[in-house]
Design an enzyme around this catalytic site. Sequence first.
Site, short mmCIF file in Angstrom:
data_model
loop_
_atom_site.label_atom_id
_atom_site.label_comp_id
_atom_site.label_asym_id
_atom_site.label_seq_id
_atom_site.Cartn_x
_atom_site.Cartn_y
_atom_site.Cartn_z
N GLY A 166 1.57 -11.20 -149.12
CA GLY A 166 2.22 -10.21 -149.99
C GLY A 166 3.72 -10.36 -150.11
O GLY A 166 4.37 -9.51 -150.73
N GLN A 167 4.30 -11.41 -149.54
CA GLN A 167 5.76 -11.58 -149.67
C GLN A 167 6.16 -11.64 -151.14
O GLN A 167 5.40 -12.08 -151.98
CB GLN A 167 6.23 -12.88 -148.99
CG GLN A 167 6.47 -12.75 -147.51
CD GLN A 167 5.22 -13.03 -146.73
OE1 GLN A 167 4.17 -13.25 -147.30
NE2 GLN A 167 5.33 -12.99 -145.41
N ARG A 168 7.36 -11.21 -151.35
CA ARG A 168 7.83 -11.15 -152.72
C ARG A 168 7.69 -12.50 -153.44
O ARG A 168 7.28 -12.56 -154.60
CB ARG A 168 9.30 -10.71 -152.73
CG ARG A 168 9.85 -10.43 -154.12
CD ARG A 168 11.24 -9.84 -154.05
NE ARG A 168 11.27 -8.46 -153.58
CZ ARG A 168 10.96 -7.42 -154.35
NH1 ARG A 168 10.60 -7.59 -155.59
NH2 ARG A 168 11.01 -6.20 -153.86
N THR A 169 7.99 -13.59 -152.71
CA THR A 169 7.93 -14.90 -153.36
C THR A 169 6.49 -15.28 -153.72
O THR A 169 6.28 -16.11 -154.60
CB THR A 169 8.47 -16.00 -152.43
OG1 THR A 169 7.79 -15.90 -151.18
CG2 THR A 169 9.97 -15.87 -152.24
N LEU A 170 5.55 -14.71 -152.99
CA LEU A 170 4.16 -15.09 -153.26
C LEU A 170 3.57 -14.29 -154.41
O LEU A 170 2.58 -14.70 -155.02
CB LEU A 170 3.30 -14.87 -152.02
CG LEU A 170 3.73 -15.55 -150.73
CD1 LEU A 170 2.63 -15.43 -149.69
CD2 LEU A 170 4.04 -17.03 -150.96
#
Lengths: 1161, 266
Positions: free
Chosen positions: B69-73
């Site tokens: 769920g990281q922003r980059t993902l």
Amino acid sequence: MDDEVFERKLFATFERHGEFTDIQQSCLELDLFENPSEDEDLRENQTFSKLSNILDEYQEQSYLLDPFLENLVAPVVDCLRSHAKASIADHRRRGSSLRVGRLATLLYSYVKCRGYKTIIRFFPHEIADLSIALEFLLIPDGLIQDATQWALRYVVLIWLSLICMIPFDLAQFDEAERIGHTANAIESSAKTFLGKAGLEREGAALLLSRLYVRQDTGTRFYPFLVWTKERLEAKADVITTIGLLQVVCEVVKSGPADQIRLRVSELSAIAHVIEETKTLLSNTAVRKYKTKLVSRIALRLLPAVPNNGRRKGRTLAGDEIYLDNPASEADFEVPEQVEHALEQLFSALQDKDTVVRWSAAKGVARVSERLPVDFADQVLETVMGLFAIHSIAAASLYDLPAIAESTWHGACLACAEIARRGLIASERLPELIEWLSKALYFDLRKGAHSIGSNVRDAAAYVLWALARTQDTSSLKPHAENLAQRLTAVALYDREIHIRRAASAAFQEHVGRNGLFPHGIDVLGKTDFYAVSIRRNAFLTAAPQVAVHLEYRSFLLNHVLDVVLRHWDPTMRELGSQSLRLICLTDLAILGPQASAKSVHLLDSIDLADLHGGLLALSEIALAYREFGADGTTAVRMRETFEALSRIPLEVVIGSRNAVITAAACRLISITLTFPEMQPDTTSVSHWRKIVDHGLKHRVPFVQEAAAEAMASMSKLVDYLSVLIDAFENTLIRELKASFLATQQSLGTVLGGIDYSAYPNALPEALDCLSSFVKPTTPPRSTVEARRNCYSAIPKILLTTVKDLPRYMSVEVVNSLCDILLGGLDDYSTDERGDVGSWIRAACVQGLTSFTETLIHNSGSIADFAGYFPPAKFRRILAGILKQGVERLDNVRQEAGVGFMRLLALPPPAVADPSLWQIPGLSLLQELFQNDTEYVGWNDGHWLFPRAVRLLDIVEYRKPVLTGLVLSLGSKTDSTHRPLSTSLISYVKSLPLTSEGVEYNVSTLVEDLIAHAKSQITSNSVVVPVLQTFNVLLEGDALMRLAANSRGIASLEQLLTLVTRNVARLKSIPRIQESMKIVVNLLPFGPLFDKCVPCLPDFLGHQFPSIRRETAEHIYLVLQGADMGRDTDDVEEVLLETEWSSSDGEVTKAAVERVVALFSVD
Amino acid sequence: MGLLTIIRKNRQKEREMRILFLGLDNAGKTTILKKLNGEDIMSISPTLGFNIKTFAHGNYILNIWDVGGQRTLRPYWRNYFEQTDALVWVVDSSDRMRMGDCKQELHSLLTEDRLAGASLLVFANKQDLQGSMTDAEIQQVLDLPAITTHHWKIWPCSAVTGKNLVEGLDWVVATPPGSRAEDPQRRGTGISVIPEYGKLTQMHHHHRSPITSCNTKRRPRTITMSPLNCLRTLFAPCEYDASDTPALFLALKTFRLTTPTPLIPA
């Protein structure tokens, strides 16, 4: 008749999981860099095929593997991954192509079994895996580039396609100065596989599509489309086109909508290019992918949110739930491209290939789902319009052109897919159901078969789907119609899968709507298994369903209108029988109805109709005979008989109309009445001509039908003249003289006639039979004719036994029995092989029923001992037993069945029944009547260990021994092998000598020698005996004979038998067997000196092969047996001489040397 | 491919569901999965990439895709939308700071056409932590009642204690048809009185009873007697006559009435 039901085994779980894991584990432990030796390779290959065979077993139920898959697949993938890693680390190390290939093929087998979407989940997809898989794929000159490693390439490509889903920018894998390198590498290498004919193409297409739906690499899709179009315009080959289309279709399906919408014009252009290229369009797969592409483009142009308000998945568990979906209420503008796409899909629905029609049907339905209600309704209207295309000019369903098959199939599939999505408004139902009612019967005759079962199946699919989605209330007006039609198809379709499909649709309706009359009851009678076997569906299930009035007349009319007119004669036959059974539910009403309709069939010009009509009339008449009310039956018979006059004689007896002739004969035999036999009162003046023609017909089943007609004639007691006519004037003489094939009916006729009316005819009939079967060379009658004559004998006995002395004297009955016994010795062969076996089997049956008939009636036969002397009974038993131990499985089985019936017979009802006691009864019962172990006489492994013990019973000894020897001489391994083992152990268990009737080795050997000597010139007798001796000698079963002089004398006789005039023998098998006996006798001390002088006859034989075989055999015996002397020198000579050499001097010297060396000491 | 093949495939597909687990980073998606799967949950690090888990839940095979769920993902979430039957949105109930972020991500997901028809389960995770928001609060903050395009349901849960995890999945598999993915083959019906055509009848064939088993696509959870047993009782004797027929349908009707309707948001 040909309705064989093959059911694949159904599994409940992955039973072989444990075994599978163990085998797989052993495969994974191998060093993939090591090349296996030839032996290892063979073993590993076998192990591997075991794995793929197990997987193949589960192909149809692959979901059973699901719970185990993770533990099964993960280790294999791990193995592949570490191999890939090691290969990258050192490019010079090249894996064993055999082992790595098998590993990859194992993974491919999983994919084949369960589908890549499931298997791919167990592949690793960490960040590190990207470079492992990619670099492995790119190793220059690596194993993966090898042409044979397609499975490896496929597996790595689909692995990469999974890794490509990682949520990271692919640019992160690139070195700073080479941004885009990774994506480039993936794209360019995948593109090289798109033109491959193998599976790599599919893997590469999947990989590319995954790449193009990514956030960061999605921009590459547009250049790809441009490139694709260029390739297509530059006349790309079919394979490349398929690869390109696979990529495009996959992206259009799963890519983000905004990206697809941007490219609609490019995508449509691609479809257009294909449309314009004839060479591409001729390929089925290209058309399929083009259809997919067109429908997917349309789908992505339409709003995705499903229109739930209209879609009602009916549930029993809960109330229907409607989503409040404002978007669905608002109508929207349907893009023009969608209309254009639908047009293409409608034409694809009529494609000549099924897969394309399927794709189009799904496309049409999916698009409709997203369309506004009115528009979707128009789509349905257009689809239903397809049914009408070919129907306008055709008068009935059966007059449609053959091309209508694909149109109707496509239309049905599309309707089914639409119905499945619940998109059919109830106003449309009446029209749809009307078309479906026709489609359920769709069957177009084409040459000797028919087409259209796919249409019927698809029609059942639509009805099944309607049951699942339509409102009960809207189906209600159609319930009875549907129930009747589905039942008719479930019961009376020709194909098993259609019967089942209709039954499944019926079940769905009953279960979901409960509208069908007596639904549950009828379902029970027409379930999956009840309709599986055609005979059962027609003859058991159909009459059960006809109990219900709602179905009765519909089924009756279906049989009369459809089944009796079917192109397949076996359908008409079963149909007519089914008709009789249905009529029996209410004969007084249904009988006349069915008769009236069947009579009309006789006016047709179609032979199938005539045949069906005749069969139906016969069956209805039969029903009247059995159950008709008194008084009316005779009238009905005459009415039915009269119907025969509607068919012109030349049609009934026309050439190639055999089925009609037979049906007419059958009708005559059932409905013949006294008045009809009189020339002045008959309504069908030519009926005798039909029967006579039938008797002379060359086809057996026509003859049998005609013989039946003759038999019914003879039963009309008053009609003496027929028989006189038959016997004294024409029939027999005619048959004797006529063409060989028609002789066959003689036996059938003579066996069927009721002699009670005219016993004087009998002697001549019997004369005729016996002269027919008399062995002559060349035989004056065919094997089939003789077989029928033999079969007639017990039938005649059966018809006359009630008053035996009136018909036949003691001598006649005895001679009949002898004829049958003689038939057991018929070993005629022709180009069809051992045709004598038909006669032997017929005689085994004949003797069995002959004996049964006499014993059952023993109480009423005054001179029973004369008619059936005990000695004859024992000869019968022995004769059948001999057949029971012979070579052919089916004859043995026949003999076994017969013998078991004889064993079960009660003693005859005479003063001294013990005379007819079966010899060795207790042993026989022990051997063969032990139910728990009974397998069947055809199974050699079961039979022969028991059969050899029959030699214990002195009465059967000689025939059984003869039979066993014959079997032992056969080349059939399934007979030979179990018999050799059984015989060896039996002989070993015998005493050397004995008192009384107990069998012993010495007598056995003497019996065998005597048997050979009885026909010393006949190779077919002597060679099997010699083979038997060799089996026994090589099995060490005769060693004991050397112990006494009687045994030695026997062996000496044997030696003489095989060494006399060797040079003059011409039969190679006989020379070989003789040679083996001489050599096998060498280890018998007292015979050694007598054998050695005989060796030169064989060792120096004029045939090189005999010389060589002799040398080999001597060597083997010397190796295996203890000769009590040093034989090294002899062995050396044997080994070093070139025995097949054409130089006579060389072999001659060697022979002398062998003899000399043997004679030393 | 004939009707019988279609029926067989249909049965099989009705038993499988593809579920997508999404949510902000540190919401506990992987932890919930591991807990459900009975694995150790003590050493879980942020998901760099994605996980695929397959396990049986009742009569279902669930294929769960869990994506970091990281922003980059997040831009890459769309790689996983295809063929999704249900979306499970996991919320860190204690992370009050990022609720706005959470709401925005969720609502933007729901506009995605490839998720149309998927039902939405919101797991209000970390209820075991002191001071975490209640499910009712989260429902308001995330503006769930505004969602009209998907069936949704919020469950308070805790991946550490395991509270409500199974119940949440139960709701997912019990979500009624019509709201499932667009593929009609996934749209099963409720309790069907239809035995698997040809298969089960074989096992019980000697009974000659046409209805021997039920395909309980939607498992009823509150009835005391299974429909199977209802029918077995009715059809226990091999022979039955037509008079039994009304009894069967009466039984089914009653059965339909007494079965609770699945939980639907008010």
